[in-house]
Scaffold this active site. Sequence first.
Site, PDB file in Angstrom:
ATOM      1  N   HIS A  19      -4.637  61.946  23.174  1.00 43.98           N
ATOM      2  CA  HIS A  19      -4.240  61.237  21.943  1.00 43.98           C
ATOM      3  C   HIS A  19      -4.876  61.920  20.723  1.00 43.98           C
ATOM      4  O   HIS A  19      -4.210  62.137  19.710  1.00 43.98           O
ATOM      5  CB  HIS A  19      -4.722  59.780  21.965  1.00 43.98           C
ATOM      6  CG  HIS A  19      -4.071  58.902  22.990  1.00 43.98           C
ATOM      7  ND1 HIS A  19      -4.787  58.095  23.839  1.00 43.98           N
ATOM      8  CD2 HIS A  19      -2.768  58.693  23.286  1.00 43.98           C
ATOM      9  CE1 HIS A  19      -3.945  57.417  24.614  1.00 43.98           C
ATOM     10  NE2 HIS A  19      -2.723  57.769  24.308  1.00 43.98           N
ATOM     11  N   LYS A  43       2.238  45.962  29.032  1.00 42.38           N
ATOM     12  CA  LYS A  43       1.592  46.629  30.163  1.00 42.38           C
ATOM     13  C   LYS A  43       0.548  45.766  30.869  1.00 42.38           C
ATOM     14  O   LYS A  43      -0.306  46.281  31.584  1.00 42.38           O
ATOM     15  CB  LYS A  43       0.936  47.929  29.684  1.00 42.38           C
ATOM     16  CG  LYS A  43       1.931  49.012  29.367  1.00 42.38           C
ATOM     17  CD  LYS A  43       1.237  50.306  29.030  1.00 42.38           C
ATOM     18  CE  LYS A  43       2.228  51.442  28.870  1.00 42.38           C
ATOM     19  NZ  LYS A  43       1.589  52.642  28.310  1.00 42.38           N
ATOM     20  N   ARG A  87       4.144  64.926  27.228  1.00 46.68           N
ATOM     21  CA  ARG A  87       3.261  65.760  28.045  1.00 46.68           C
ATOM     22  C   ARG A  87       4.045  66.591  29.043  1.00 46.68           C
ATOM     23  O   ARG A  87       3.791  67.754  29.254  1.00 46.68           O
ATOM     24  CB  ARG A  87       2.257  64.888  28.818  1.00 46.68           C
ATOM     25  CG  ARG A  87       1.232  64.226  27.945  1.00 46.68           C
ATOM     26  CD  ARG A  87       0.575  63.075  28.662  1.00 46.68           C
ATOM     27  NE  ARG A  87       1.551  62.044  28.969  1.00 46.68           N
ATOM     28  CZ  ARG A  87       1.241  60.813  29.359  1.00 46.68           C
ATOM     29  NH1 ARG A  87      -0.019  60.469  29.501  1.00 46.68           N
ATOM     30  NH2 ARG A  87       2.181  59.926  29.614  1.00 46.68           N
ATOM     31  N   SER A 125      -4.035  57.148  29.707  1.00 53.74           N
ATOM     32  CA  SER A 125      -5.008  56.046  29.678  1.00 53.74           C
ATOM     33  C   SER A 125      -5.057  55.361  31.042  1.00 53.74           C
ATOM     34  O   SER A 125      -6.118  54.964  31.519  1.00 53.74           O
ATOM     35  CB  SER A 125      -4.617  55.031  28.609  1.00 53.74           C
ATOM     36  OG  SER A 125      -4.559  55.641  27.353  1.00 53.74           O
TER      37      SER A 125
HETATM   38  O1  PNS Z   1       1.269  53.983  24.547  1.00 54.39           O
HETATM   39  P1  PNS Z   1       2.614  53.452  24.938  1.00 54.39           P
HETATM   40  O2  PNS Z   1       2.452  52.243  25.803  1.00 54.39           O
HETATM   41  O3  PNS Z   1       3.502  54.493  25.565  1.00 54.39           O
HETATM   42  O4  PNS Z   1       3.353  52.957  23.575  1.00 54.39           O
HETATM   43  C1  PNS Z   1       4.551  52.232  23.639  1.00 54.39           C
HETATM   44  C2  PNS Z   1       4.950  51.691  22.240  1.00 54.39           C
HETATM   45  C3  PNS Z   1       3.836  50.868  21.654  1.00 54.39           C
HETATM   46  C4  PNS Z   1       5.259  52.851  21.316  1.00 54.39           C
HETATM   47  C5  PNS Z   1       6.245  50.825  22.437  1.00 54.39           C
HETATM   48  O5  PNS Z   1       6.043  49.922  23.496  1.00 54.39           O
HETATM   49  C6  PNS Z   1       6.658  50.052  21.188  1.00 54.39           C
HETATM   50  O6  PNS Z   1       7.045  50.627  20.196  1.00 54.39           O
HETATM   51  N1  PNS Z   1       6.537  48.711  21.253  1.00 54.39           N
HETATM   52  C7  PNS Z   1       6.856  47.831  20.135  1.00 54.39           C
HETATM   53  C8  PNS Z   1       8.074  46.964  20.431  1.00 54.39           C
HETATM   54  C9  PNS Z   1       9.342  47.720  20.140  1.00 54.39           C
HETATM   55  O7  PNS Z   1       9.611  48.183  19.050  1.00 54.39           O
HETATM   56  N2  PNS Z   1      10.174  47.850  21.191  1.00 54.39           N
HETATM   57  C10 PNS Z   1      11.401  48.571  21.145  1.00 54.39           C
HETATM   58  C11 PNS Z   1      11.112  50.054  21.282  1.00 54.39           C
HETATM   59  S1  PNS Z   1      12.520  50.881  21.828  1.00 54.39           S
END
Ligand code: PNS
Length: 161
Positions: A19, A43, A87, A125
Amino acid sequence: MHTIKAIYPGTFDPLTNGHLDLIARGAKIVDQLVVAILRNSEKGTPLFTVPEREEMIFGNVSVTTFDGLLVDFARQQGAKAVLRGIRAISDYEYEFQMAMMNRKLDPELETLFMMPAEKYTYVSSRLIKGVFQLGGDVTALVPPLVVERLKAKVPNRLQVD
Ligand code: PNS
């Protein structure tokens, strides 16, 4: 003048060197980078609370938290772009779906993809938590503060060091 503000969203439970690598790369390309920690991740129960995760991110980049749709948060922030790291090919499908859904929700918001340094391509993570809980050494893969906080948070792990 054209300034680009981008959001780097994620769960960051916890922050890894991968990150940090991406934050450094993103900060060189855009004018303002906002690291945004999702408050209610799907999650499951996080290991670290949001304030704890916020504290573990450092550097000259602003850090905040958000809830709800990322596109709504980005609009609120006046950000034109979302930064995400890829990645390996295995990340692609998930990232592609999110980018396309976000584009459907807000056609003005672009997703920028960057690749972290090769040495972090396997770091996540989820793996960091799993390996640490089983007594593995993660010191080369996360910032020192994160190691400290992992030790405090998971005191009964198998000791190998
Ligand atoms: O670190 P991660 O878990 O890969 O991040 C995922 C994240 C936070 C980017 C994604 O879950 C998100 O944007 N969540 C907010 C809700 C949202 O907008 N959902 C629709 C996305 S298509």
